[in-house]
Design a protein around this motif. Structure first.
Motif, PDB file in Angstrom:
ATOM      1  N   THR A 262       0.845  -1.190   0.000  1.00  0.00           N
ATOM      2  CA  THR A 262       0.000   0.000   0.000  1.00  0.00           C
ATOM      3  C   THR A 262       0.883   1.242   0.000  1.00  0.00           C
ATOM      4  OG1 THR A 262      -1.713  -1.147   1.267  1.00  0.00           O
ATOM      5  CG2 THR A 262      -1.805   1.263   1.225  1.00  0.00           C
ATOM      6  N   PHE A 263       0.664   2.105  -0.959  1.00  0.00           N
ATOM      7  CA  PHE A 263       1.328   3.410  -0.980  1.00  0.00           C
ATOM      8  C   PHE A 263       0.385   4.444  -0.385  1.00  0.00           C
ATOM      9  CE2 PHE A 263       4.626   1.541  -3.227  1.00  0.00           C
ATOM     10  CZ  PHE A 263       5.572   2.454  -3.667  1.00  0.00           C
ATOM     11  N   VAL A 289      -2.652   1.680  -7.796  1.00  0.00           N
ATOM     12  CA  VAL A 289      -1.667   2.607  -8.351  1.00  0.00           C
ATOM     13  C   VAL A 289      -0.842   3.140  -7.193  1.00  0.00           C
ATOM     14  CG1 VAL A 289      -2.948   3.248 -10.420  1.00  0.00           C
ATOM     15  CG2 VAL A 289      -3.358   4.480  -8.297  1.00  0.00           C
ATOM     16  N   HIS A 290       0.456   3.258  -7.402  1.00  0.00           N
ATOM     17  CA  HIS A 290       1.376   3.620  -6.326  1.00  0.00           C
ATOM     18  C   HIS A 290       1.766   5.091  -6.472  1.00  0.00           C
ATOM     19  CE1 HIS A 290       2.640  -0.888  -5.945  1.00  0.00           C
ATOM     20  NE2 HIS A 290       1.428  -0.645  -5.484  1.00  0.00           N
ATOM     21  N   LEU A 291       0.997   5.950  -5.822  1.00  0.00           N
ATOM     22  CA  LEU A 291       1.190   7.389  -5.937  1.00  0.00           C
ATOM     23  C   LEU A 291       2.137   7.870  -4.847  1.00  0.00           C
ATOM     24  CD1 LEU A 291      -2.471   8.471  -6.747  1.00  0.00           C
ATOM     25  CD2 LEU A 291      -0.650   7.709  -8.292  1.00  0.00           C
ATOM     26  N   CYS A 292       3.123   8.684  -5.235  1.00  0.00           N
ATOM     27  CA  CYS A 292       4.177   9.053  -4.290  1.00  0.00           C
ATOM     28  C   CYS A 292       4.868  10.336  -4.743  1.00  0.00           C
ATOM     29  CB  CYS A 292       5.184   7.912  -4.144  1.00  0.00           C
ATOM     30  SG  CYS A 292       5.948   7.379  -5.687  1.00  0.00           S
ATOM     31  N   GLU A 311       3.660   7.919 -10.353  1.00  0.00           N
ATOM     32  CA  GLU A 311       2.942   6.641 -10.299  1.00  0.00           C
ATOM     33  C   GLU A 311       3.990   5.546 -10.383  1.00  0.00           C
ATOM     34  OE1 GLU A 311       1.453   3.385 -10.198  1.00  0.00           O
ATOM     35  OE2 GLU A 311       1.751   3.600 -12.352  1.00  0.00           O
ATOM     36  N   ASN A 312       4.256   4.876  -9.264  1.00  0.00           N
ATOM     37  CA  ASN A 312       5.414   4.009  -9.153  1.00  0.00           C
ATOM     38  C   ASN A 312       5.152   2.568  -9.560  1.00  0.00           C
ATOM     39  OD1 ASN A 312       8.234   4.260  -8.349  1.00  0.00           O
ATOM     40  ND2 ASN A 312       7.754   2.661  -6.849  1.00  0.00           N
ATOM     41  N   ALA A 313       3.888   2.169  -9.775  1.00  0.00           N
ATOM     42  CA  ALA A 313       3.617   0.826 -10.276  1.00  0.00           C
ATOM     43  C   ALA A 313       3.886   0.733 -11.772  1.00  0.00           C
ATOM     44  CB  ALA A 313       2.173   0.423  -9.973  1.00  0.00           C
ATOM     45  N   ARG A 314       4.009   1.875 -12.427  1.00  0.00           N
ATOM     46  CA  ARG A 314       4.299   1.971 -13.863  1.00  0.00           C
ATOM     47  C   ARG A 314       3.215   1.309 -14.704  1.00  0.00           C
ATOM     48  NH1 ARG A 314       7.437   5.971 -12.368  1.00  0.00           N
ATOM     49  NH2 ARG A 314       9.547   5.389 -11.715  1.00  0.00           N
ATOM     50  N   ILE A 315       1.966   1.448 -14.244  1.00  0.00           N
ATOM     51  CA  ILE A 315       0.841   0.921 -15.011  1.00  0.00           C
ATOM     52  C   ILE A 315      -0.068   2.031 -15.507  1.00  0.00           C
ATOM     53  CG2 ILE A 315       0.827  -1.292 -13.796  1.00  0.00           C
ATOM     54  CD1 ILE A 315      -1.564  -0.221 -12.169  1.00  0.00           C
ATOM     55  N   ALA A 316       0.228   3.271 -15.115  1.00  0.00           N
ATOM     56  CA  ALA A 316      -0.631   4.395 -15.485  1.00  0.00           C
ATOM     57  C   ALA A 316       0.225   5.650 -15.558  1.00  0.00           C
ATOM     58  CB  ALA A 316      -1.761   4.574 -14.467  1.00  0.00           C
ATOM     59  N   ASN A 317      -0.394   6.729 -16.015  1.00  0.00           N
ATOM     60  CA  ASN A 317       0.288   8.021 -16.038  1.00  0.00           C
ATOM     61  C   ASN A 317       0.443   8.575 -14.628  1.00  0.00           C
ATOM     62  OD1 ASN A 317       0.201   7.774 -18.802  1.00  0.00           O
ATOM     63  ND2 ASN A 317      -1.319   9.387 -19.125  1.00  0.00           N
ATOM     64  N   SER A 318       1.186   9.653 -14.505  1.00  0.00           N
ATOM     65  CA  SER A 318       1.184  10.400 -13.252  1.00  0.00           C
ATOM     66  C   SER A 318      -0.224  10.885 -12.953  1.00  0.00           C
ATOM     67  CB  SER A 318       2.142  11.590 -13.347  1.00  0.00           C
ATOM     68  OG  SER A 318       3.485  11.166 -13.369  1.00  0.00           O
TER      69      SER A 318
END
Length: 451
Positions: A262-263, A289-292, A311-318
């Motif tokens: 969990t982010f 999604v890993h927002l940071c 977005e650190n999971a690299r599955i979506a845009n910022s």
């Protein structure tokens, strides 16, 4: 009221706002965002494209009997719901169609801030002092960790000092340091340097960075890239908002990592000009999604905060979140266009009111992926989900995407001083570089790129 009450509201979900209504929080906060002091803008295209939180896992009723600090520590897990991608309009493009200005070959602009054979130097932040020409820069000797180095430029980034004396505790830093200007209610101006992980520690200077206190814990909490952004608030003189993130490893002394991870985004407040800080509160969490690494930009009218997110999971845009009540509540995150997709966004307003946002390019479809880039546009482009005007590649990074935790300063004459680290020389350790330019120079090149 309190963190559990806010959690319950988050678990119930948030209705989509109607056009013209204030943006509500879809993550944490029982209060609706106030429209006072702003336009209360929320166009239908933004509302339709927002992510909406599904039901989060409910905290057991026993949590209500826990001390507030323990209940808050459980928020990362309890807030971690799934996120539904926006319904209605198609998701933003993975790439971008705006022009690209390339400065990578302009070696005459590139000023070496620091370089040491075989030594990784990275992740700088800067602050411009009140004389409008002196810039301080801090960075670690290592990849996101290591002894903090301090350097000084007294000519707007044209030349840099040797490494300056610092407190002994700066050698014990285990995270990326960040430096910020703060001012208390009496008008006393100070500088602060943060060092993250657990516990987050703070060093203070009352003489424009010539001497510093030792790093001291700010509380019984920690996190990653503390503080990624510090924003002066309009609630009262000396009030500040600091934001950062954690993945369960460092917020508490004992790691609480979930599966899947969990982010969580956190916010802390200071009411004494940055000398002390509240216990952080979770403002958003997700396992999808890993927002940071939040970077805050205030709207031109002052009434809204936009939080740009890696977005650190690299599955979506910022992504971006908005607040119209000085960070008390936030909208649910929504995807940004590919043109603004990257890591560690830092923005500065230009003399004509446009924004320059510098970041590491992690756009999913980009010819400059992994390089140090910037975006030129207007705040309203961010709010409306538009691509903006054009992009700039500052420098070509030669190794993966290991570069560009960028620092930005705007001098009184409008000159931008941009500073960051990267693998600028193939096969060599990363080093710190600074560039100087004006927006007129970039505009002329952009006009040529469009032809």
């Amino acid at each position: 009221g309190g963190p559990v009450g806010r959690l319950r509201q988050a678990a119930q979900g948030s209705p989509r706002p109607s056009a013209g209504s204030p943006r509500p929080s879809a993550a944490v906060g029982p209060r609706q965002a106030s429209a006072a002091g702003g336009r209360g803008r929320c166009c239908p295209s933004i509302a339709a494209g927002m992510y909406r939180l599904r039901k989060a896992t409910m905290i057991d009723s026993r949590v209500r009997s826990l001390p507030a600090t323990m209940a808050t520590a459980l928020l990362p897990v309890a807030l971690a719901g799934t996120i539904a991608f926006g319904q209605g309009p198609a998701r933003p493009p993975r790439g971008y169609s705006i022009p690209l200005v390339d400065l990578a070959a302009d070696t005459e602009r590139q000023v070496v801030v620091d370089r040491e054979d075989g030594q990784y130097l990275g992740h700088p932040t800067t602050v411009l002092l009140d004389d409008g020409r002196t810039i301080l820069c801090v960075y670690p000797k290592g990849h996101g960790k290591g002894a903090i180095v301090l350097k000084r430029s007294e000519d707007g980034g044209r030349t840099w000092s040797d490494r300056l004396p610092v407190p002994a505790s700066w050698a014990t830093s285990r995270e990326v340091p960040t430096i910020h200007r703060v001012e208390d209610a009496r008008g006393t101006r100070r500088l602060i340097v943060w060092s993250g992980l657990h516990p987050a520690r703070l060093s203070i200077s009352g003489d424009e960075g010539r001497t510093w206190s030792e790093l001291t814990p700010a509380g019984a909490w920690g996190g990653i890239v503390v503080m990624a952004s510090v924003e002066k608030l309009r609630t009262a003189p000396g009030h500040y908002l600091g934001v950062f993130h954690d993945d369960g490893r460092f917020f508490t002394a004992d790691p609480r990592v979930t599966t899947p991870v969990t982010f969580t985004l956190y916010a802390a407040r200071s009411t004494d000009g940055g000398l002390s800080w509240s216990a952080p509160e979770a403002i958003h969490a997700s396992q999808q999604v890993h927002l940071c690494e939040p970077g805050i930009v205030r709207s031109p009218d002052g009434g809204e905060l936009a939080m740009l997110l890696r977005e650190n999971a690299r599955i979506a845009n910022s992504h971006v979140m908005f607040s119209r009540d000085e960070g008390r509540t936030w909208t649910a995150p929504r995807e940004l266009p590919g043109a603004l997709t990257g890591d560690r966004h830092v923005g500065k307003y230009l003399p004509d009111g446009r924004l320059l946002v510098s970041f590491r390019d992690t756009t999913l479809d980009s010819p400059t992926r992994g390089d140090w880039v910037a975006w030129i546009g207007r705040y309203d482009d961010i709010a409306a989900g538009r691509e903006g005007q054009y992009r700039v590649r500052f420098m070509d990074n030669t190794r993966s995407a290991d570069c560009a935790y960028p620092a930005l300063e705007r001098l009184p004459d409008g000159t931008i001083v941009a500073t960051t680290y990267g693998h600028w020389t193939a096969g060599a350790a990363p080093w710190i570089v600074s560039l100087r330019f004006t927006i007129d120079e970039l505009d002329r090149r952009a006009a040529t790129a469009r032809e």
